[in-house]
Design a protein around this motif. Structure first.
Motif, PDB file in Angstrom:
ATOM      1  N   ASP A   1      -2.608  75.854  61.005  1.00 28.24           N
ATOM      2  CA  ASP A   1      -2.151  74.959  62.068  1.00 28.24           C
ATOM      3  C   ASP A   1      -0.792  75.428  62.591  1.00 28.24           C
ATOM      4  OD1 ASP A   1      -2.468  72.118  63.405  1.00 28.24           O
ATOM      5  OD2 ASP A   1      -0.405  72.240  62.671  1.00 28.24           O
ATOM      6  N   LEU A   2       0.104  75.710  61.690  1.00 24.81           N
ATOM      7  CA  LEU A   2       1.433  76.185  62.084  1.00 24.81           C
ATOM      8  C   LEU A   2       1.338  77.504  62.847  1.00 24.81           C
ATOM      9  CD1 LEU A   2       4.545  75.965  61.936  1.00 24.81           C
ATOM     10  CD2 LEU A   2       4.400  77.166  59.734  1.00 24.81           C
ATOM     11  N   ILE A   3       0.552  78.434  62.350  1.00 25.75           N
ATOM     12  CA  ILE A   3       0.447  79.761  62.977  1.00 25.75           C
ATOM     13  C   ILE A   3      -0.174  79.673  64.369  1.00 25.75           C
ATOM     14  CG2 ILE A   3      -0.695  82.008  62.797  1.00 25.75           C
ATOM     15  CD1 ILE A   3      -0.277  81.796  59.731  1.00 25.75           C
ATOM     16  N   PHE A   4      -1.260  78.913  64.533  1.00 22.39           N
ATOM     17  CA  PHE A   4      -1.893  78.805  65.847  1.00 22.39           C
ATOM     18  C   PHE A   4      -1.001  78.068  66.852  1.00 22.39           C
ATOM     19  CE2 PHE A   4      -6.451  79.181  64.036  1.00 22.39           C
ATOM     20  CZ  PHE A   4      -6.439  80.547  64.223  1.00 22.39           C
ATOM     21  N   ASN A   5      -0.180  77.152  66.370  1.00 26.21           N
ATOM     22  CA  ASN A   5       0.679  76.386  67.266  1.00 26.21           C
ATOM     23  C   ASN A   5       2.033  77.040  67.547  1.00 26.21           C
ATOM     24  OD1 ASN A   5      -0.818  73.976  68.005  1.00 26.21           O
ATOM     25  ND2 ASN A   5      -0.746  73.467  65.841  1.00 26.21           N
ATOM     26  N   MET A   6       2.566  77.761  66.577  1.00 25.41           N
ATOM     27  CA  MET A   6       3.928  78.286  66.720  1.00 25.41           C
ATOM     28  C   MET A   6       4.008  79.814  66.723  1.00 25.41           C
ATOM     29  SD  MET A   6       5.706  75.555  67.084  1.00 25.41           S
ATOM     30  CE  MET A   6       7.367  76.176  66.909  1.00 25.41           C
ATOM     31  N   GLY A   7       2.936  80.506  66.372  1.00 28.44           N
ATOM     32  CA  GLY A   7       2.939  81.965  66.402  1.00 28.44           C
ATOM     33  C   GLY A   7       4.057  82.557  65.571  1.00 28.44           C
ATOM     34  N   ASN A   8       4.762  83.547  66.143  1.00 24.60           N
ATOM     35  CA  ASN A   8       5.837  84.252  65.437  1.00 24.60           C
ATOM     36  C   ASN A   8       6.994  83.341  65.043  1.00 24.60           C
ATOM     37  OD1 ASN A   8       4.358  86.557  65.741  1.00 24.60           O
ATOM     38  ND2 ASN A   8       5.503  87.296  67.502  1.00 24.60           N
ATOM     39  N   GLU A   9       7.150  82.235  65.728  1.00 25.54           N
ATOM     40  CA  GLU A   9       8.237  81.311  65.399  1.00 25.54           C
ATOM     41  C   GLU A   9       7.969  80.526  64.124  1.00 25.54           C
ATOM     42  OE1 GLU A   9       9.571  78.872  68.635  1.00 25.54           O
ATOM     43  OE2 GLU A   9       9.370  80.523  70.062  1.00 25.54           O
ATOM     44  N   SER A  10       6.752  80.620  63.585  1.00 25.97           N
ATOM     45  CA  SER A  10       6.402  79.907  62.352  1.00 25.97           C
ATOM     46  C   SER A  10       7.349  80.254  61.220  1.00 25.97           C
ATOM     47  CB  SER A  10       4.972  80.256  61.935  1.00 25.97           C
ATOM     48  OG  SER A  10       4.052  79.873  62.921  1.00 25.97           O
TER      49      SER A  10
ATOM     50  N   GLU B   1     -12.126  76.665  66.177  1.00 22.61           N
ATOM     51  CA  GLU B   1     -12.185  76.904  67.629  1.00 22.61           C
ATOM     52  C   GLU B   1     -11.988  75.611  68.407  1.00 22.61           C
ATOM     53  OE1 GLU B   1     -14.922  80.579  68.981  1.00 22.61           O
ATOM     54  OE2 GLU B   1     -16.013  78.912  68.081  1.00 22.61           O
ATOM     55  N   THR B   2     -12.703  74.580  68.004  1.00 22.20           N
ATOM     56  CA  THR B   2     -12.630  73.292  68.691  1.00 22.20           C
ATOM     57  C   THR B   2     -11.220  72.707  68.617  1.00 22.20           C
ATOM     58  OG1 THR B   2     -14.948  72.857  68.168  1.00 22.20           O
ATOM     59  CG2 THR B   2     -13.601  70.953  68.763  1.00 22.20           C
ATOM     60  N   SER B   3     -10.602  72.854  67.471  1.00 22.44           N
ATOM     61  CA  SER B   3      -9.287  72.253  67.253  1.00 22.44           C
ATOM     62  C   SER B   3      -8.143  73.041  67.866  1.00 22.44           C
ATOM     63  CB  SER B   3      -9.035  72.085  65.752  1.00 22.44           C
ATOM     64  OG  SER B   3      -9.992  71.214  65.193  1.00 22.44           O
ATOM     65  N   TYR B   4      -8.254  74.368  67.868  1.00 21.94           N
ATOM     66  CA  TYR B   4      -7.097  75.184  68.257  1.00 21.94           C
ATOM     67  C   TYR B   4      -7.297  76.030  69.507  1.00 21.94           C
ATOM     68  CZ  TYR B   4      -5.381  73.585  63.832  1.00 21.94           C
ATOM     69  OH  TYR B   4      -4.972  72.783  62.813  1.00 21.94           O
ATOM     70  N   PHE B   5      -8.422  75.881  70.174  1.00 19.68           N
ATOM     71  CA  PHE B   5      -8.684  76.673  71.372  1.00 19.68           C
ATOM     72  C   PHE B   5      -7.556  76.536  72.396  1.00 19.68           C
ATOM     73  CE2 PHE B   5     -10.505  77.362  75.598  1.00 19.68           C
ATOM     74  CZ  PHE B   5     -10.989  78.655  75.436  1.00 19.68           C
ATOM     75  N   ASN B   6      -6.996  75.362  72.513  1.00 15.09           N
ATOM     76  CA  ASN B   6      -5.921  75.126  73.489  1.00 15.09           C
ATOM     77  C   ASN B   6      -4.525  75.286  72.896  1.00 15.09           C
ATOM     78  OD1 ASN B   6      -7.551  74.591  75.765  1.00 15.09           O
ATOM     79  ND2 ASN B   6      -7.994  72.550  74.951  1.00 15.09           N
ATOM     80  N   SER B   7      -4.434  75.734  71.664  1.00  8.97           N
ATOM     81  CA  SER B   7      -3.110  75.955  71.080  1.00  8.97           C
ATOM     82  C   SER B   7      -2.513  77.227  71.674  1.00  8.97           C
ATOM     83  CB  SER B   7      -3.195  76.046  69.558  1.00  8.97           C
ATOM     84  OG  SER B   7      -3.861  77.222  69.171  1.00  8.97           O
ATOM     85  N   PRO B   8      -1.195  77.351  71.645  1.00  7.97           N
ATOM     86  CA  PRO B   8      -0.548  78.488  72.305  1.00  7.97           C
ATOM     87  C   PRO B   8      -0.945  79.867  71.781  1.00  7.97           C
ATOM     88  CG  PRO B   8       1.066  76.784  71.805  1.00  7.97           C
ATOM     89  CD  PRO B   8      -0.223  76.373  71.159  1.00  7.97           C
ATOM     90  N   PHE B   9      -1.333  79.980  70.502  1.00  6.71           N
ATOM     91  CA  PHE B   9      -1.536  81.312  69.939  1.00  6.71           C
ATOM     92  C   PHE B   9      -2.957  81.596  69.457  1.00  6.71           C
ATOM     93  CE2 PHE B   9       2.944  80.412  69.780  1.00  6.71           C
ATOM     94  CZ  PHE B   9       3.480  81.582  70.298  1.00  6.71           C
ATOM     95  N   PHE B  10      -3.874  80.654  69.621  1.00  3.84           N
ATOM     96  CA  PHE B  10      -5.240  80.876  69.144  1.00  3.84           C
ATOM     97  C   PHE B  10      -5.869  82.104  69.808  1.00  3.84           C
ATOM     98  CE2 PHE B  10      -9.832  80.343  69.216  1.00  3.84           C
ATOM     99  CZ  PHE B  10     -10.100  80.172  67.860  1.00  3.84           C
ATOM    100  N   GLU B  11      -5.716  82.210  71.112  1.00  3.13           N
ATOM    101  CA  GLU B  11      -6.308  83.321  71.860  1.00  3.13           C
ATOM    102  C   GLU B  11      -5.861  84.668  71.302  1.00  3.13           C
ATOM    103  OE1 GLU B  11      -6.335  85.168  76.403  1.00  3.13           O
ATOM    104  OE2 GLU B  11      -5.422  83.207  76.038  1.00  3.13           O
ATOM    105  N   TYR B  12      -4.598  84.761  70.895  1.00  5.03           N
ATOM    106  CA  TYR B  12      -4.043  86.031  70.422  1.00  5.03           C
ATOM    107  C   TYR B  12      -4.362  86.306  68.950  1.00  5.03           C
ATOM    108  CZ  TYR B  12      -1.470  85.231  74.689  1.00  5.03           C
ATOM    109  OH  TYR B  12      -1.149  84.966  75.989  1.00  5.03           O
ATOM    110  N   LEU B  13      -4.620  85.256  68.181  1.00  9.81           N
ATOM    111  CA  LEU B  13      -4.787  85.418  66.743  1.00  9.81           C
ATOM    112  C   LEU B  13      -6.208  85.183  66.232  1.00  9.81           C
ATOM    113  CD1 LEU B  13      -1.492  83.636  65.664  1.00  9.81           C
ATOM    114  CD2 LEU B  13      -1.933  86.097  65.754  1.00  9.81           C
TER     115      LEU B  13
END
Length: 171
Positions: free
Chosen positions: A156-165, A70-82
């Motif tokens: 890390d890849l999934i939370f940052n890049m979502g479907n584009e991973s 949560e602390t690391s990826y809360f502000n990543s583009p896809f954390f909220e959705y995943l």
């Protein structure tokens, strides 16, 4: 579902300090290793087959890992959705490390639309590890602070890049 079976070697001996029970994520303070504690009570002479490796219940590792994610990826583009896809791995009790790893791998493959047909080995086969491949840079939350960090967890890849991973993995 189409695809080839993915063999999971369950008759090798557990090796400490490997990716079997740990991963690295990008945290606000740089790379952070997350380790799942192992219960060594059923190890004989320091050895245990992967299928028999139990997760220790003595430490609150699940809460600590989820808090780190949560602390690391809360502000990543896809954390909220995943986050709801990953949170259950850090809430339900797990007995065996191999079950946790297989279920988490299945979830990551599902999210990336990669066929995953796990097949556990019947005896030790000495599966040849997949060779390392060069990391292709992608957006990371703390990239401005730490630069691009290669070889992090697939999360890390999934939370940052979502479907584009999947595009990055196929390239």
């Amino acid at each position: 579902m189409s695809g080839e079976p993915i063999f999971i070697e369950q008759y090798e001996h557990y090796q400490k300090q490997t990716i079997r029970n740990r991963c690295t994520i990008d945290s606000p303070n740089g790379p952070l290793n997350l380790s799942i504690p192992i219960d060594k009570s059923n190890f004989v002479e320091g050895k245990c087959l992967m299928k028999d490796v139990r997760i220790s219940t003595h430490l609150d590792w699940q809460h600590q890992h989820w808090y780190a994610l949560e602390t690391s990826y809360f502000n990543s583009p896809f954390f909220e959705y995943l986050q709801d896809d990953f949170r259950p791995f850090y809430e339900r009790p797990w007995t065996f490390l191999i079950d946790f790893n297989e279920a988490l791998t299945a979830k990551c493959c599902e999210l990336l639309d990669i066929p995953f047909i796990p097949q556990r080995t019947e005896a030790y086969t000495g599966i040849t590890p997949t060779p390392a491949f060069p990391s292709k840079p992608y957006y990371q939350v703390f990239q401005q602070k730490h630069g691009f960090l290669p070889n992090l967890s697939i999360i890390d890849l999934i939370f940052n890049m979502g479907n584009e991973s999947i595009i990055l993995l196929r390239d």
